[in-house]
Design a protein around this motif. Sequence first.
Motif, PDB file in Angstrom:
ATOM      1  N   SER A 112       4.692 -42.707 -46.489  1.00  0.00           N
ATOM      2  CA  SER A 112       3.998 -43.303 -45.343  1.00  0.00           C
ATOM      3  C   SER A 112       4.444 -42.673 -44.031  1.00  0.00           C
ATOM      4  CB  SER A 112       4.251 -44.812 -45.309  1.00  0.00           C
ATOM      5  OG  SER A 112       5.617 -45.085 -45.075  1.00  0.00           O
ATOM      6  N   ARG A 113       5.615 -42.084 -44.016  1.00  0.00           N
ATOM      7  CA  ARG A 113       6.092 -41.389 -42.823  1.00  0.00           C
ATOM      8  C   ARG A 113       5.691 -39.917 -42.831  1.00  0.00           C
ATOM      9  NH1 ARG A 113      10.465 -38.207 -41.683  1.00  0.00           N
ATOM     10  NH2 ARG A 113      11.284 -38.492 -43.792  1.00  0.00           N
TER      11      ARG A 113
ATOM     12  N   LEU B 118       2.715 -37.332 -40.669  1.00  0.00           N
ATOM     13  CA  LEU B 118       3.371 -36.258 -39.923  1.00  0.00           C
ATOM     14  C   LEU B 118       2.786 -34.899 -40.312  1.00  0.00           C
ATOM     15  CD1 LEU B 118       5.551 -35.345 -37.955  1.00  0.00           C
ATOM     16  CD2 LEU B 118       7.188 -35.355 -39.864  1.00  0.00           C
ATOM     17  N   ALA B 119       2.546 -34.706 -41.620  1.00  0.00           N
ATOM     18  CA  ALA B 119       1.948 -33.453 -42.076  1.00  0.00           C
ATOM     19  C   ALA B 119       0.549 -33.285 -41.487  1.00  0.00           C
ATOM     20  CB  ALA B 119       1.897 -33.424 -43.600  1.00  0.00           C
ATOM     21  N   ALA B 120      -0.226 -34.370 -41.505  1.00  0.00           N
ATOM     22  CA  ALA B 120      -1.581 -34.302 -40.943  1.00  0.00           C
ATOM     23  C   ALA B 120      -1.543 -34.000 -39.448  1.00  0.00           C
ATOM     24  CB  ALA B 120      -2.303 -35.626 -41.209  1.00  0.00           C
ATOM     25  N   THR B 121      -0.580 -34.580 -38.749  1.00  0.00           N
ATOM     26  CA  THR B 121      -0.453 -34.336 -37.305  1.00  0.00           C
ATOM     27  C   THR B 121      -0.117 -32.878 -37.021  1.00  0.00           C
ATOM     28  OG1 THR B 121       0.273 -36.621 -36.927  1.00  0.00           O
ATOM     29  CG2 THR B 121       0.784 -34.993 -35.213  1.00  0.00           C
TER      30      THR B 121
ATOM     31  N   GLY C 219       2.941 -35.194 -54.300  1.00  0.00           N
ATOM     32  CA  GLY C 219       2.819 -33.780 -53.963  1.00  0.00           C
ATOM     33  C   GLY C 219       1.384 -33.303 -53.951  1.00  0.00           C
ATOM     34  N   LEU C 220       0.511 -33.980 -54.703  1.00  0.00           N
ATOM     35  CA  LEU C 220      -0.893 -33.565 -54.756  1.00  0.00           C
ATOM     36  C   LEU C 220      -1.580 -33.767 -53.410  1.00  0.00           C
ATOM     37  CD1 LEU C 220      -3.251 -32.574 -56.494  1.00  0.00           C
ATOM     38  CD2 LEU C 220      -3.690 -34.964 -57.139  1.00  0.00           C
ATOM     39  N   LEU C 221      -1.182 -34.796 -52.693  1.00  0.00           N
ATOM     40  CA  LEU C 221      -1.820 -35.086 -51.409  1.00  0.00           C
ATOM     41  C   LEU C 221      -1.640 -33.921 -50.440  1.00  0.00           C
ATOM     42  CD1 LEU C 221      -3.260 -37.069 -49.544  1.00  0.00           C
ATOM     43  CD2 LEU C 221      -1.028 -38.029 -48.964  1.00  0.00           C
ATOM     44  N   VAL C 222      -0.402 -33.478 -50.258  1.00  0.00           N
ATOM     45  CA  VAL C 222      -0.144 -32.372 -49.338  1.00  0.00           C
ATOM     46  C   VAL C 222      -0.836 -31.105 -49.829  1.00  0.00           C
ATOM     47  CG1 VAL C 222       1.652 -31.049 -48.172  1.00  0.00           C
ATOM     48  CG2 VAL C 222       2.061 -33.433 -48.762  1.00  0.00           C
TER      49      VAL C 222
ATOM     50  N   VAL D 190       7.080 -30.031 -43.750  1.00  0.00           N
ATOM     51  CA  VAL D 190       7.385 -31.398 -43.337  1.00  0.00           C
ATOM     52  C   VAL D 190       8.207 -32.107 -44.414  1.00  0.00           C
ATOM     53  CG1 VAL D 190       6.338 -33.660 -42.906  1.00  0.00           C
ATOM     54  CG2 VAL D 190       5.422 -31.636 -41.795  1.00  0.00           C
ATOM     55  N   LEU D 191       7.938 -31.766 -45.676  1.00  0.00           N
ATOM     56  CA  LEU D 191       8.670 -32.409 -46.765  1.00  0.00           C
ATOM     57  C   LEU D 191      10.160 -32.113 -46.704  1.00  0.00           C
ATOM     58  CD1 LEU D 191       6.242 -31.820 -49.787  1.00  0.00           C
ATOM     59  CD2 LEU D 191       6.493 -33.858 -48.366  1.00  0.00           C
TER      60      LEU D 191
END
Length: 789
Positions: A223-224, A228-231, A278-281, A729-730
């Motif tokens: 959730s954090r 942040l990755a999208a930003t 991990g699939l999301l990123v 970001v990860l």
Amino acid sequence: MSFFHKLIHLRWPVIGLAFIVIGATVIGLPRLTKDTTADAFIDPDSPALVYKAKVEEAFGITDPIVIALINRDANGVFDPISLKIIRKLTDEVGALPYVDPDLVVSLATENNIVGTNDGLIVEGFLEANTQGFRSPVGTMARGEEIRNAIADFPLYSGSLVAENGSASLIVAEILDEDRAQETYDAVMALVEATALPNGVELHVAGEGAVAGYLSTYIDADASRLNPLAATIITLILILAFRSMRAAIVSNLIVLATVLGSFGLMGLSGTSFFVITNGLLVNLIGIAVADSIHVLSAFYAVRRTAPYMPQRDAVAEAMRRMWRPITLTSGTTIAGFLALSVSSVMPPVSAFGLFGAIGVFLAWIYSMTLLPALLSVWPSQRVPAIFRSSRKADTFQRIMQGVGRRILSAPCVVVGTTLFVFVVSVIGASQLVVDEDRINNFQRSEPVYVADKAINAEMDGIYALDVLVEGAEAEALYQPELLRRIEALQSYMETLPGVNGTSSVVDYVKQLHRAVNEGDPAFYTIPDDPDLIAQLFFLYGASADPTDFEEEVDYDYQRALVRASVDNGRHTNNKVIVPALEAYLQDKFDSDAAYGTATGRVSVNYYWIDGIERSNLASVLLSLAAVTLVAMLIFRSAVVGSLAALPVFFAVLLVYAIMGFMGIPLGVGTSMFAAIAIGLSVDFAVHTMDRLREIGRMFGLTVDTLQAFYPETGRALFFNFIAVAGGFGVLATSSVPPLVKFGSLVAVAVTVAFLISITLLPTLAVWLKPRALQACPITETSYATDPHSA
């Protein structure tokens, strides 16, 4: 009229249909269920898992939550306050809704066994009215009596109470493993509400705790990190295009892709596993890469034809980019599908399948929704950096400079690549497979601290079980079978990491000694089967006969032998599990009785062993699939092989880094290869497709290939920055495997980008493949000057 002109003509129906499809897939999101158990990673038909389920059914034993009270003072856990806390927590934990109250084990539930002239005394250690214990509960004298009783009952020493008396366990079996998170949270609430005197500690661990805490832990981290990755990716898009339009439409494509993939996952009934985060990123990186290339082409068209109507400019950009985007999507889908069919672990197979589905959705939306959205955007303003009157921007100049240096020093490029290859092979050869679930947490996390503290004080909380099955009912009355179990326990205690064992044999020997006035010489298995049956009868007459339900079944035909292991590392499991199975095959495989290894340690061994057995095959199959598809789409074995080089180097170099740095190949780190293949191939295919366009129009020379760098090179650069930044970001994650995973993928993407813009153009000039020069592409509208495109 071209396809994209027709599509843009129908832009509003296209947008409407796209949002209907997105809405239809989104309804599957609430149906997503999480599965954070280790069992999820092994085939449900695996013998280890089948027998684990058999043990759960027969003995009620699952993956427990373990509470440890540690008191290192002189009196240890036998002081009145510690014993009062143990009794209080035992009652409270037993009252929780998802805990089996009959299978809560602690000093407050277990019985001491002593003999008298009249028979047996079987009574609880913390009972108020007792015959064997003379002192009242809550006194130091009672604590000393309990200490002496434990020392005289080998079964409990090390398993229930530490050998030095510094710790004692409360073990709770969870009724519903799907409620592990709620149960863990409830147990932690009880522990945190317990007042502790100085020097007394409470720790909560066990596989049930790990599964419960892991769900909350990863959700909080995701959730954090995901926003942040999208930003960061959004900021990179704004930097690349100086346009909010570019950022917004790109994020819409990303959102549609992610929602569609995960919505279909929910509709299909596929669980959300630990690695699914991990699939999301990954999908964000792939979807945004398509958008970057389309937008780069769109603004390039606006630069060369500033007065072209917006819709025509969009159609022209799509006509230029549909081919490379389709090619990259095809090769990426092939890589993910290869991973899906080759993996022996269900979560990894699901990752590959829905990764392929996500890439397909990204392609569909990039080919339809993206141009439709661009064509209806009200503003026709061209960002300053893309106006025809403006000179090349900073990033174009950087890429032009890179191109000049690379193409002017081919020997340096090839020589450096060969050196890196040799060093990488050496490093990759040092890679080892290892995994320990507890290492999913930072060392400061309570569940990690608890695991280490409990395993340091006790025999161990990782269970290696053997299910012994006799040929007929009451087989466990036979002295010969009990002695074989006794020998099995002795053998198991010689295995590394095994510090103690327990079985019904321990009770038989304790009972035999008890009816012989406590004489240690009678701590043996009786020779007479009738006497063994009589001992069980005597116990049942003095206490609850179901006290043995975790050791034997109702018919005394099946017995559970449990070894306590003090660590969960695969490097240890892969030694002890095969050794135990070999022993069982040699000593416990007959018509009279047979034994099967099971339990958490055995299951973990097999699902991690699946990585060791299948990882290389999965990676090679994915590489082969990507290479084959590249050969087919470029209609050339040479060009297809060249396109596979960045992918190959990306995977090899990361394996080398892992080998040199001692990072083991585990569940999280093994996933990087599949993602690296899926992401890395994009750089290679876009590069080869543009080189082919230049080669067919103008030939492959140092001068003509300079045209590759300002536009395509710039787009690849921002593609690389966006993907590497997203995965980078990860590295700020609080979950150690995600830190390694994100860092490794970022390294892999970096390698693929560098190989694509350095080695591939160099080899194209050196080798001059016929497929990159013959048959001019009539469909392209690039200007006759290669540098103008």
